[in-house]
Design an enzyme around this catalytic site. Structure first.
Site, PDB file in Angstrom:
ATOM      1  N   LYS A  76       7.685  35.168  52.997  1.00  7.89           N
ATOM      2  CA  LYS A  76       8.203  34.013  52.266  1.00  7.89           C
ATOM      3  C   LYS A  76       8.272  32.846  53.240  1.00  7.89           C
ATOM      4  O   LYS A  76       8.641  33.030  54.416  1.00  7.89           O
ATOM      5  CB  LYS A  76       9.587  34.347  51.704  1.00  7.89           C
ATOM      6  CG  LYS A  76      10.198  33.246  50.841  1.00  7.89           C
ATOM      7  CD  LYS A  76      11.553  33.673  50.250  1.00  7.89           C
ATOM      8  CE  LYS A  76      12.139  32.616  49.327  1.00  7.89           C
ATOM      9  NZ  LYS A  76      13.432  33.015  48.741  1.00  7.89           N
ATOM     10  N   SER A 151      14.026  32.597  43.689  1.00  7.26           N
ATOM     11  CA  SER A 151      13.193  31.647  44.393  1.00  7.26           C
ATOM     12  C   SER A 151      12.004  32.273  45.126  1.00  7.26           C
ATOM     13  O   SER A 151      11.087  31.550  45.503  1.00  7.26           O
ATOM     14  CB  SER A 151      14.039  30.892  45.420  1.00  7.26           C
ATOM     15  OG  SER A 151      14.513  31.760  46.427  1.00  7.26           O
ATOM     16  N   SER A 175      17.326  36.023  44.280  1.00 11.08           N
ATOM     17  CA  SER A 175      15.948  35.581  44.519  1.00 11.08           C
ATOM     18  C   SER A 175      14.947  36.643  44.923  1.00 11.08           C
ATOM     19  O   SER A 175      13.759  36.355  45.001  1.00 11.08           O
ATOM     20  CB  SER A 175      15.931  34.488  45.578  1.00 11.08           C
ATOM     21  OG  SER A 175      16.305  33.284  44.986  1.00 11.08           O
TER      22      SER A 175
HETATM   23  N1  GLN Z   1      18.722  31.162  41.485  1.00  9.77           N
HETATM   24  C1  GLN Z   1      19.801  31.072  42.414  1.00  9.77           C
HETATM   25  C2  GLN Z   1      19.898  29.652  42.919  1.00  9.77           C
HETATM   26  O1  GLN Z   1      19.220  28.839  42.432  1.00  9.77           O
HETATM   27  C3  GLN Z   1      19.617  32.048  43.532  1.00  9.77           C
HETATM   28  C4  GLN Z   1      18.588  31.640  44.502  1.00  9.77           C
HETATM   29  C5  GLN Z   1      18.448  32.591  45.654  1.00  9.77           C
HETATM   30  O2  GLN Z   1      18.825  33.756  45.580  1.00  9.77           O
HETATM   31  N2  GLN Z   1      17.919  32.066  46.748  1.00  9.77           N
HETATM   32  O3  GLN Z   1      20.623  29.336  43.795  1.00  9.77           O
END
Ligand code: GLN
Length: 484
Positions: A76, A151, A175
């Site tokens: 990532k 994400s 995410s």
């Molecule tokens: N969807 C969540 C957010 O927008 C979690 C994102 C994540 O786990 N990095 O913060």
């Protein structure tokens, strides 16, 4: 070759049936063929990948190979890679080339894994659909009109389309698990502190955790073992021995008590997803586990709690991007304030700005007690709920996400709707627990994820359960036909 599991690839490499260079070439060709449509990778460096592959082949010939030596993977783009651009999905870091590797990147390289490239992601890991990336949205290989989740959407889409067999991800509120569910692959968010965060660009430091994606639990076990463990450079990393995860995958599940939290099956859950998850749970019963209804009464507080604490931490973490020390700098600033304002204004996208504003607000002198402190108290209540249920049951299970992959653009105008995509995953981060998502069925040709949650440091148990489930089912072996 691209459809082999990692264990099978490792076997083929050790038997001399293929070289790492050949294997790497296969995946580079698939990326060239398919990624224009998916946009799952921000940076691909074929020359560097092939050079790493040749080094892995040399290592294998000299008898110094480990189980993963020569297997390709992607990282990532939140993990620093020395000499290779690391953007975090943001214009702010569009040209940033780090001077050092993140600990997990270093450990993967030491295990002989070959980095193919860097995966697309929501900007600074803020999002649930991979639509906030400065480098454009990622598409779901099961239906390119739909999101892959976020994400870590690039990592998940690439594995589902078999552009790579393994990937890293990060999970602050879901995410890893949510995109794993929406893309029909296996993803594990370890216990907070299990895997080093050193060199992982910070979003919300008390919640962020690095983890793994693979097509099945065995692949995830192999990668986690290579990455996990104490790191003196991360003060939140825990000095706790790393088990041989791949060695306990076939432990019997007889007598295992699985708690089913009622709150995961409430309003908002798509009925077809609920029934796929219920059928999956029966597989565990057939393997000798027992199901127990349990309650997490404060789970409903998790989304508002998270969306107070995560932006608060983000507003502080992201203050380092000031146009002076890192990343984007505006043209011809007239004074220091202008430099800060325009560099940040141009470098960050809308979602990141929204989080910085919310975070700054909840931390400001007049509102700290009302919002930030109250959210910290709610976090404690949620953590206590889990502690209590783990006195009665060994693990928890339920749907990873309330629905299957949604259409691109469907939730972009309504942040709250988007935030609710993580309603089942966020509490796990607030409590620092390990969580795993595995493919558990389909609704209208779109994958459904089952989430398993364990007590701290019980990653091995989650992987064991997922592996036993995957010996009985073939959901994880299905693949999107357009990417055959
Ligand atoms: N969807 C969540 C957010 O927008 C979690 C994102 C994540 O786990 N990095 O913060």
């Amino acid at each position: 070759m691209h459809s082999l599991s990692v264990a099978e690839m490792a076997e083929a490499l050790s038997q001399g049936q293929c070289t790492s260079e050949e294997l790497t070439q296969v995946f580079l060709e698939r990326i060239a063929q398919f990624d224009a449509e998916l946009n799952s990778l921000i940076t691909v460096d074929p020359d560097s990948a092939l050079e790493q592959a040749r080094a892995a082949d040399t290592r294998r010939r000299s008898g110094e190979a480990g189980p993963l030596t020569g297997v390709p993977m992607i990282h990532k783009d939140i993990f620093l890679t020395a000499g290779q651009r690391t953007t975090c999905g943001s214009r702010m870091l569009g040209n940033f080339v780090p001077p050092f590797d993140a600990t997990i990147v270093e450990r993967c390289a030491a295990a002989g894994l070959v980095t193919l490239g860097k995966a697309n992601m929501d900007e600074f890991a803020m999002g649930s659909s991979n639509e906030t990336s400065y480098f454009g949205p990622v598409r779901n290989p099961w239906d390119p009109a739909r999101v892959p989740g976020g994400s870590s959407g690039g990592s998940a889409a690439a594995i589902a389309a078999r552009l790579a067999p393994l990937a890293t991800g990060s999970d602050t509120g879901g995410s890893i698990r949510q995109p794993a569910a929406l893309c029909g692959i296996t993803g594990l968010k370890p216990t907070y502190g299990r895997v080093s965060r050193y060199g992982m660009i910070a979003f919300a430091s008390s919640l962020d955790q690095a983890g793994v994606f693979g097509r099945d639990a065995q692949d995830c076990a192999l990668l986690l073992e290579a990455m996990a463990g104490f790191d003196p450079r991360d003060s939140t990393s825990v000095d706790h021995p790393v088990p041989h995860y791949a060695g306990t995958l076939t432990n019997p599940l007889t007598g295992l008590r699985i708690g089913i939290p009622a709150e995961f099956f409430g309003a908002g859950l798509e009925p077809a997803v609920a029934s796929a998850v219920e059928s999956a749970l029966k597989v565990f019963e057939s393997l000798g586990a027992t199901l127990h209804p349990v309650q997490l009464p404060n789970l409903g507080l998790s989304v508002p709690t998270y969306y107070t604490l995560a932006p608060a931490e983000a507003s502080s973490n992201l203050s380092r991007f000031d146009g002076v020390r890192y990343g984007h700098r505006c043209e011809n600033p007239v004074n220091l304030e202008d430099l800060y304002k325009r560099s940040r204004g141009e470098g960050f996208g809308a979602e990141v700005k929204r989080r910085i504003m919310i975070g700054t607000y909840v931390l400001s002198a007049g509102y700290y007690d009302a919002y930030y402190l109250k959210a910290q108290r709610c976090r404690r209540l949620i953590t206590e709920d889990f502690r209590r249920v783990f006195e009665e049951v060994d693990v928890l299970a339920g749907p990873t996400a309330p629905e299957v992959a949604f259409r691109l653009g469907e939730k972009t105008d309504d942040p709250v709707k988007m935030y609710l995509s993580d309603i089942n995953t966020i509490a796990v981060n607030l409590a620092g627990l390990p969580g795993l998502s595995l493919p558990a069925g389909f609704v209208d040709d779109l994958p459904v994820g089952l989430q398993l949650i364990g007590p701290h440091f019980e990653e091995g148990r989650l992987l064991n359960m997922a592996h036993q489930f995957q010996r009985e089912t073939d959901w994880h072996r299905r693949h999107p036909t357009a990417f055959a």
